[in-house]
Design a protein around this motif. Sequence first.
Motif, PDB file in Angstrom:
ATOM      1  N   GLY A  59       0.813  -1.204   0.000  1.00  0.00           N
ATOM      2  CA  GLY A  59       0.000   0.000   0.000  1.00  0.00           C
ATOM      3  C   GLY A  59       0.847   1.254   0.000  1.00  0.00           C
ATOM      4  O   GLY A  59       0.547   2.235  -0.700  1.00  0.00           O
ATOM      5  N   ALA A  60       1.932   1.258   0.766  1.00  0.00           N
ATOM      6  CA  ALA A  60       2.837   2.408   0.774  1.00  0.00           C
ATOM      7  C   ALA A  60       3.510   2.585  -0.586  1.00  0.00           C
ATOM      8  O   ALA A  60       3.725   3.714  -1.046  1.00  0.00           O
ATOM      9  CB  ALA A  60       3.887   2.232   1.870  1.00  0.00           C
ATOM     10  N   LEU A  61       3.835   1.481  -1.249  1.00  0.00           N
ATOM     11  CA  LEU A  61       4.447   1.567  -2.570  1.00  0.00           C
ATOM     12  C   LEU A  61       3.482   2.122  -3.609  1.00  0.00           C
ATOM     13  O   LEU A  61       3.890   2.809  -4.544  1.00  0.00           O
ATOM     14  CB  LEU A  61       4.969   0.188  -3.000  1.00  0.00           C
ATOM     15  CG  LEU A  61       6.317  -0.230  -2.408  1.00  0.00           C
ATOM     16  CD1 LEU A  61       6.611  -1.680  -2.750  1.00  0.00           C
ATOM     17  CD2 LEU A  61       7.431   0.676  -2.926  1.00  0.00           C
ATOM     18  N   GLY A  66       2.954   5.006  -7.635  1.00  0.00           N
ATOM     19  CA  GLY A  66       1.856   5.284  -8.549  1.00  0.00           C
ATOM     20  C   GLY A  66       1.051   4.040  -8.875  1.00  0.00           C
ATOM     21  O   GLY A  66       1.540   2.908  -8.810  1.00  0.00           O
ATOM     22  N   GLN A  67      -0.197   4.266  -9.244  1.00  0.00           N
ATOM     23  CA  GLN A  67      -1.114   3.150  -9.487  1.00  0.00           C
ATOM     24  C   GLN A  67      -0.787   2.388 -10.763  1.00  0.00           C
ATOM     25  O   GLN A  67      -0.870   1.159 -10.795  1.00  0.00           O
ATOM     26  CB  GLN A  67      -2.550   3.688  -9.550  1.00  0.00           C
ATOM     27  CG  GLN A  67      -3.044   4.290  -8.253  1.00  0.00           C
ATOM     28  CD  GLN A  67      -4.289   5.141  -8.458  1.00  0.00           C
ATOM     29  OE1 GLN A  67      -4.536   5.648  -9.544  1.00  0.00           O
ATOM     30  NE2 GLN A  67      -5.061   5.323  -7.393  1.00  0.00           N
ATOM     31  N   ALA A  68      -0.406   3.100 -11.826  1.00  0.00           N
ATOM     32  CA  ALA A  68      -0.203   2.453 -13.121  1.00  0.00           C
ATOM     33  C   ALA A  68       0.925   1.425 -13.063  1.00  0.00           C
ATOM     34  O   ALA A  68       0.750   0.267 -13.481  1.00  0.00           O
ATOM     35  CB  ALA A  68       0.102   3.503 -14.184  1.00  0.00           C
ATOM     36  N   PRO A 110      -4.306  -3.089  -3.081  1.00  0.00           N
ATOM     37  CA  PRO A 110      -4.317  -1.693  -2.633  1.00  0.00           C
ATOM     38  C   PRO A 110      -4.315  -0.694  -3.787  1.00  0.00           C
ATOM     39  O   PRO A 110      -4.890   0.393  -3.670  1.00  0.00           O
ATOM     40  CB  PRO A 110      -3.041  -1.567  -1.782  1.00  0.00           C
ATOM     41  CG  PRO A 110      -2.187  -2.709  -2.191  1.00  0.00           C
ATOM     42  CD  PRO A 110      -3.115  -3.807  -2.595  1.00  0.00           C
ATOM     43  N   ALA A 111      -3.693  -1.055  -4.900  1.00  0.00           N
ATOM     44  CA  ALA A 111      -3.728  -0.165  -6.065  1.00  0.00           C
ATOM     45  C   ALA A 111      -5.147  -0.031  -6.598  1.00  0.00           C
ATOM     46  O   ALA A 111      -5.606   1.065  -6.958  1.00  0.00           O
ATOM     47  CB  ALA A 111      -2.799  -0.691  -7.151  1.00  0.00           C
ATOM     48  N   GLY A 181      -0.219   9.159 -10.839  1.00  0.00           N
ATOM     49  CA  GLY A 181       1.208   8.920 -10.996  1.00  0.00           C
ATOM     50  C   GLY A 181       1.902   8.761  -9.665  1.00  0.00           C
ATOM     51  O   GLY A 181       1.273   8.768  -8.601  1.00  0.00           O
ATOM     52  N   ARG A 182       3.223   8.645  -9.722  1.00  0.00           N
ATOM     53  CA  ARG A 182       3.989   8.458  -8.499  1.00  0.00           C
ATOM     54  C   ARG A 182       3.983   9.730  -7.661  1.00  0.00           C
ATOM     55  O   ARG A 182       3.847  10.838  -8.163  1.00  0.00           O
ATOM     56  CB  ARG A 182       5.420   8.042  -8.816  1.00  0.00           C
ATOM     57  CG  ARG A 182       6.228   9.084  -9.553  1.00  0.00           C
ATOM     58  CD  ARG A 182       7.663   8.617  -9.722  1.00  0.00           C
ATOM     59  NE  ARG A 182       7.726   7.391 -10.494  1.00  0.00           N
ATOM     60  CZ  ARG A 182       8.797   6.596 -10.542  1.00  0.00           C
ATOM     61  NH1 ARG A 182       9.875   6.912  -9.834  1.00  0.00           N
ATOM     62  NH2 ARG A 182       8.795   5.514 -11.283  1.00  0.00           N
TER      63      ARG A 182
END
Length: 468
Positions: A59-61, A66-68, A110-111, A181-182
Amino acid sequence: MVRTLVMIALGAFVTTLDNTIVAAGAPSIARDLALDLPALQWVSIGYMLPFAGLLPVAGALVDRRGQAATLRAGLLAFGVGAAAGGLATTAWLVISARVLQGAAAAFLVPALLSLLRTNLDERGRAVGATVWTACLAVALALGPTLGGVLSEYLSWGWIFFVNLPFVAVMLALLPKVAVAGRDPAAGRPAAGSMLVVTTGMVLVTAAVVELGEGAALLPAAFGIAGAGFAIWFVRRERRARERLVPVELTGQRVFTGALTVQLLWGLGVSGVFFFTPLLHQESLGLGPVLAGLPLVVVAIAVVAATPLVPWAVPRFGPHRTVAAGLATVAAGLVAVAAVNPVPEVLPRVPGLVLIGAGSALTTPLTSYALEVVAERHAGTASGLLTASRELSSALGVALIGAVLAVVRTARLGEGARAALAGGYTAGLLTAAGLELLGAFLALRLLNPRAGQSSSGGDKRGAPFLSSR
């Protein structure tokens, strides 16, 4: 919005499907690979534990990378694990493939859940959370039946291959869904704490699995070691600059209450879902398809009862709605236990309907918990919520399996089938007790008024805070 909801629904279904799809095919896997009951449990637990253990850091990552990127990497790894599992010829290869899939699912979930906060408005989040939880419950219930159909008419390898179409569709859909994004400002993942807590979870689960074998020394050693790692984790978190669980979440009464209640729900139902097809095959003499088919009733009941949730929450509050759901699940488990001595499937249907309907009423757990946390912690909170569910699934399989094994061993003099049925009844009653405990805690910990006083002024739960 529609594409986001489709992406969320597919991801929720396929990552949850792998929790239970091995259930009806488990006897076939055991025969082909010469597995005993503890090894067979690890085929299931091997997916759930890395799923649960990696979720908080995943989740932290998501927040940081970023989600993509997270979704793309997770889908590819999940697909590789599915292909490897379908082609596996040894127990270790099967378990390793399950571990890879569980690790990939830990990054996918989580993403996907964070899309609820970033892509949807308040009304859309409520719809998305209901779709997500309904897909979870339906996948849990349909998994054994689908696994039975594939293992009986094709081979158990197709239990893994069936994941690949979902992966392909989600990869094709990904470029068409708006993703964040990130975020370089996001904190670094607490990898050290993640390793400590995951090791502790594995040791505790191993202790429960071994307990069912009747040994004393090995479960005690695993249990003590697991408790030691848990204490180490708590102390490490207190001193750490980058915590695995942000202090803003640990201090949120409603959020921690949702984690606890969800843990108890999963402990109760997951083991029952795993062992029900086994009982139907070994005790009632049914084939893989018919053994898992009664759990379709649970899925139908979930779908039928889910529309009641938006009606119930504003009138009774999320705490009473969830508590009523857990109490209904407990009633269903007791009803199935009461008719278990009858060697027929039909008398079990009313109890299964209650289990499904009650599970549908627990859907506010996810939406309410996400509403009361700050948006910057959306990925971490989503990971922790799903980690709680997956950990409860692993421990549920281990716990109900231990109860079943102990009672079955004690009653072997009555015959193998009667002993297995007796162990299953004991497992059902244990699960019912856990659900009732969850119902009691839901009333205490999910009370919106209590959540408002402890939320530090965060009013994101406003739609629920007016409930009585």
